[in-house]
Design a protein around this motif. Structure first.
Motif, PDB file in Angstrom:
ATOM      1  N   GLU A  91     -13.879  14.078  29.535  1.00 36.55           N
ATOM      2  CA  GLU A  91     -12.683  13.672  29.722  1.00 36.55           C
ATOM      3  C   GLU A  91     -11.818  14.110  31.016  1.00 36.55           C
ATOM      4  O   GLU A  91     -11.366  13.578  31.675  1.00 36.55           O
ATOM      5  N   GLU A  92     -12.348  15.343  31.316  1.00 38.01           N
ATOM      6  CA  GLU A  92     -11.731  16.124  32.758  1.00 38.01           C
ATOM      7  C   GLU A  92     -12.694  15.504  33.743  1.00 38.01           C
ATOM      8  O   GLU A  92     -12.042  15.346  35.193  1.00 38.01           O
ATOM      9  N   SER A  93     -13.768  14.996  33.657  1.00 37.61           N
ATOM     10  CA  SER A  93     -14.435  14.249  34.630  1.00 37.61           C
ATOM     11  C   SER A  93     -13.745  13.148  35.024  1.00 37.61           C
ATOM     12  O   SER A  93     -13.811  12.550  36.063  1.00 37.61           O
TER      13      SER A  93
ATOM     14  N   LYS B 184     -11.111  22.013  33.878  1.00 39.21           N
ATOM     15  CA  LYS B 184     -10.330  21.317  34.829  1.00 39.21           C
ATOM     16  C   LYS B 184     -10.237  22.062  36.192  1.00 39.21           C
ATOM     17  O   LYS B 184     -10.224  21.546  37.426  1.00 39.21           O
TER      18      LYS B 184
ATOM     19  N   ILE C 209     -14.558  17.154  26.160  1.00 39.91           N
ATOM     20  CA  ILE C 209     -13.632  17.660  27.098  1.00 39.91           C
ATOM     21  C   ILE C 209     -14.062  17.781  28.267  1.00 39.91           C
ATOM     22  O   ILE C 209     -13.313  17.281  29.377  1.00 39.91           O
TER      23      ILE C 209
ATOM     24  N   ARG D  25     -10.457  23.595  28.080  1.00 36.83           N
ATOM     25  CA  ARG D  25     -10.200  22.537  29.108  1.00 36.83           C
ATOM     26  C   ARG D  25      -9.716  22.981  30.187  1.00 36.83           C
ATOM     27  O   ARG D  25      -9.966  22.261  31.349  1.00 36.83           O
TER      28      ARG D  25
ATOM     29  N   ASN E  16     -12.744  23.797  37.401  1.00 37.33           N
ATOM     30  CA  ASN E  16     -14.174  23.813  37.935  1.00 37.33           C
ATOM     31  C   ASN E  16     -14.898  25.263  37.690  1.00 37.33           C
ATOM     32  O   ASN E  16     -15.760  25.606  38.526  1.00 37.33           O
TER      33      ASN E  16
ATOM     34  N   LYS F 281     -10.721  12.034  34.634  1.00 36.62           N
ATOM     35  CA  LYS F 281      -9.615  12.257  35.129  1.00 36.62           C
ATOM     36  C   LYS F 281      -9.702  12.608  36.434  1.00 36.62           C
ATOM     37  O   LYS F 281      -9.165  11.974  37.598  1.00 36.62           O
ATOM     38  N   GLN F 282     -10.569  13.402  36.875  1.00 39.81           N
ATOM     39  CA  GLN F 282     -11.287  13.611  38.246  1.00 39.81           C
ATOM     40  C   GLN F 282     -11.401  12.629  39.289  1.00 39.81           C
ATOM     41  O   GLN F 282     -11.237  12.426  40.504  1.00 39.81           O
TER      42      GLN F 282
END
Length: 238
Positions: free
Chosen positions: A229-231, A207, A226, A203, A209, A233-234
């Motif tokens: 999910e991080e995409s 996160k 993962i 993660r 990049n 959030k961004q």
């Protein structure tokens, strides 16, 4: 489940003389999202089977790292041949573009069976249908046509010391590789998707990049989740 016969017994006795000993095959690292899958085959002479049992060879998952290391040395002394095949994370990703993990494992088991050519082969079945798995390994390696006995069962590593031996060697080999990765990338834990430390490692890379290193199985659902999910959030931050 036992596969032991091929109907054409003509020349079978002659062909079977080309086979040798008793072998077991097992893997370590099928499920992790980080690191390789290691498949190991151990071949011993028939008269060494009792000694293998006496040293305490059993399912590697029930042993501590120090116990596995100690047993590996003893297994190496007893064994006639040990074959280890390592399938890297990047290799798994590439091969999964065209096939399944089950098929990858079948191919590795077949390669080891061909190399060892045992009179008796015991497998920890990597298929929900243990019989189907044994038939494929036995026939596609060709050893059943030479008269070999093939036994394919689930949890064979907890039933047969020869499979336990293969399990131990495979686990020690993978642990050694993971330790070397820790030295390169930091301590990311076991590499399994159920390990919070491993999840945190992946993660953090996503996160910030950072390009995921080749030790991570990018085709794994847990890794893709993962990334997704991080995409998300961004996108919310943007």
């Amino acid at each position: 489940m036992v596969i032991s016969k091929h109907n054409n017994w003509n020349n079978m006795a002659i062909k079977r003389t080309q086979l040798r000993g008793i072998a077991g095959i097992d893997e370590a690292g099928r499920g992790p999202m980080i690191g390789p899958m290691v498949v190991c085959g151990v071949l011993i002479d028939e008269d060494q089977l009792n000694e293998l049992a006496s040293i305490g060879a059993k399912d590697s998952k029930t042993l501590s790292p120090s116990q596995r290391l100690r047993l590996r040395k003893k297994i190496e002394q007893i064994s006639r041949t040990i074959v280890i095949r390592k399938v890297s994370a990047s290799d798994i990703d590439e091969r999964r573009k065209h096939t399944t993990l089950n098929e990858i494992e079948v191919a590795e088991f077949i390669a080891i069976a061909k190399s060892l050519k045992p009179k008796e082969l015991y497998l920890d079945a990597a298929d929900v249908v243990a019989e189907r798995f044994g038939i494929r390994i036995g026939t596609q390696s060709g050893i059943v046509f030479q008269g070999a006995l093939v036994v394919s069962e689930h949890r064979a590593d907890s039933k047969y010391p020869i499979v336990s031996a293969a399990s131990i060697i495979a686990k020690v080999e993978r642990d050694t590789i993971i330790k070397s990765y820790h030295e390169m990338y930091g301590d990311f834990g076991s590499g399994y998707p159920t390990d919070p430390k491993s999840v945190k490692f992946v993660r953090a890379l996503v996160k910030h990049n950072q390009k995921l290193p080749p030790i991570i199985r990018k085709s794994w659902d847990s890794v893709r989740r993962i990334v997704d999910e991080e995409s998300m959030k961004q996108m919310k931050l943007d």
